[in-house]
Design an enzyme around this catalytic site. Sequence first.
Site, mmCIF file in Angstrom:
data_model
loop_
_atom_site.group_PDB
_atom_site.id
_atom_site.type_symbol
_atom_site.label_atom_id
_atom_site.label_comp_id
_atom_site.label_asym_id
_atom_site.label_seq_id
_atom_site.Cartn_x
_atom_site.Cartn_y
_atom_site.Cartn_z
ATOM 1 N N ASP A 71 0.844 -1.185 0.000
ATOM 2 C CA ASP A 71 0.000 0.000 0.000
ATOM 3 C C ASP A 71 0.886 1.244 0.000
ATOM 4 O O ASP A 71 2.085 1.167 0.253
ATOM 5 C CB ASP A 71 -0.962 0.012 1.197
ATOM 6 C CG ASP A 71 -0.254 -0.301 2.501
ATOM 7 O OD1 ASP A 71 0.812 0.310 2.760
ATOM 8 O OD2 ASP A 71 -0.742 -1.142 3.269
ATOM 9 N N ASP A 73 1.023 5.417 1.233
ATOM 10 C CA ASP A 73 0.474 6.494 2.047
ATOM 11 C C ASP A 73 1.045 7.831 1.590
ATOM 12 O O ASP A 73 2.200 7.919 1.149
ATOM 13 C CB ASP A 73 0.809 6.280 3.528
ATOM 14 C CG ASP A 73 0.167 5.018 4.086
ATOM 15 O OD1 ASP A 73 -0.871 4.588 3.539
ATOM 16 O OD2 ASP A 73 0.697 4.456 5.056
ATOM 17 N N ASP A 150 6.823 6.627 14.180
ATOM 18 C CA ASP A 150 7.315 5.648 15.141
ATOM 19 C C ASP A 150 8.778 5.286 14.935
ATOM 20 O O ASP A 150 9.629 5.568 15.779
ATOM 21 C CB ASP A 150 6.415 4.402 15.162
ATOM 22 C CG ASP A 150 6.172 3.800 13.782
ATOM 23 O OD1 ASP A 150 6.808 4.257 12.796
ATOM 24 O OD2 ASP A 150 5.359 2.868 13.674
#
Length: 462
Positions: A71, A73, A150
């Site tokens: 995917d 982003d 993160d």
Amino acid sequence: MIRWLKSRLQKLVGRPDPGPRIIPREEHPVSRSAMSANVLKVLTRLHNHGYAAYMVGGGVRDLLLGREPKDFDVATDATPDEVNSLFRNSRLIGRRFKIVHVHFGPEIIEVATFRAAAENGDGEVERSEDGMVLRDNVYGTLEEDAWRRDFSVNALYYNIADHSIVDYCGGWEDVQAGLLRMIGDPAERFREDPVRVLRAVRFAAKHGFRIERETEAPMRELGDLLNGVPPARLFEEVNKLFLSGAAVQSYELLRYYDVFRILFPITEEALQREEEGFPLLFLIRALENTDRRVNEGRPVTPAFLIAALLWEPVRQHVASARKAGENPGRALQVAAEQVVSGQVKHVAIPRRFSTAAREIWSLQDRFHQRAGKRPWKLMEHPRFRAAYDFLVLRAAAGEIDPEVSDWWTRFQDADEGERERMAAQQQGGGGNNRKKGRRRGGRRRKPKSDAGSEQSGGNGGE
């Protein structure tokens, strides 16, 4: 806080000025030809309307590693409402984080506005007593967005304006070194979102990253915070851990960091037991099979995974009930109900998957009933193929006599006349030949059916 983070990064990467580092197009391998055409449409439209537009996160990381992203982003300075107004095929979603999903048929491009750390700006912030961020809509700059991510390897930005990669957090060096490093104070960041413990395990297992010493130090201690994460969210994370081609390594790391017991406490307790001095091997065999299927491009299903993860406690419950004189069918029904109802308190299991798992379990006993027309009736069951695969794995693990799975392999390959003869031969034994599996230290003959395993067959296409 960003100043403190920059100081730490400066020591780690040995650069006098830790950011931003701009890697021009000619110095990195990320190519638009390897990207989804749809993410390029989103990036280009945002850019053409005067907004900053960057591909970020796993898509950039995977392309740098030479892997195909699953995917893509996008991060931008456009607000969610502004993004939503640019794309008719978009939807505003999210309570905790407001983002935009741009739909292109089955593909979804996720677009998020740059965010700042909660303490760096005004906005809607909500934390639990443990420090977990429950809601956070503080918008910020590109730099602030990078520092609040993160892991450093997930904080790399591909700039559609000049095709460069922007790195504020040392992620470029960490990708080259195969290092997984938390941005900021690891203990604080794990408290903000305990699921990061599972993400650390997944990235280490799937990409072969070495977890930095400071990052891994609090993982065992803070793993119990996962008990405060909604079970439905943990189900999504379990699927990512075990259905991405690195299930065995994920399982071993989960146990190493003492996290598996939090996700599957009933299974963990059952696995502590050994039978006749031999370890319980079925789950490892099932995870190996799952990895093999994923890496060969064959389908897998959460139903089979759940059946494997919960089989050992179910099997032990059934064995105890049978010793107490309980009817075998009733014993399995009760065991399945107890195990599943206990498990969903920790990791949610959608009913369609738990139902399929129960059917896989219930068919195991019927494989021993091979006389008369029973084999034909069993083969007509919609879960037959999945249950047969399960049987093969049980034989490979030494849980049952391989003769049973071998018989069923031959039966499926035989013509009708041979099937009649095979079933007739079982008649003398009452049609219920149940040879007790023996756990031996010697090598077992590999069931010939394994190469043609159809783990997802008979799972209703889920």
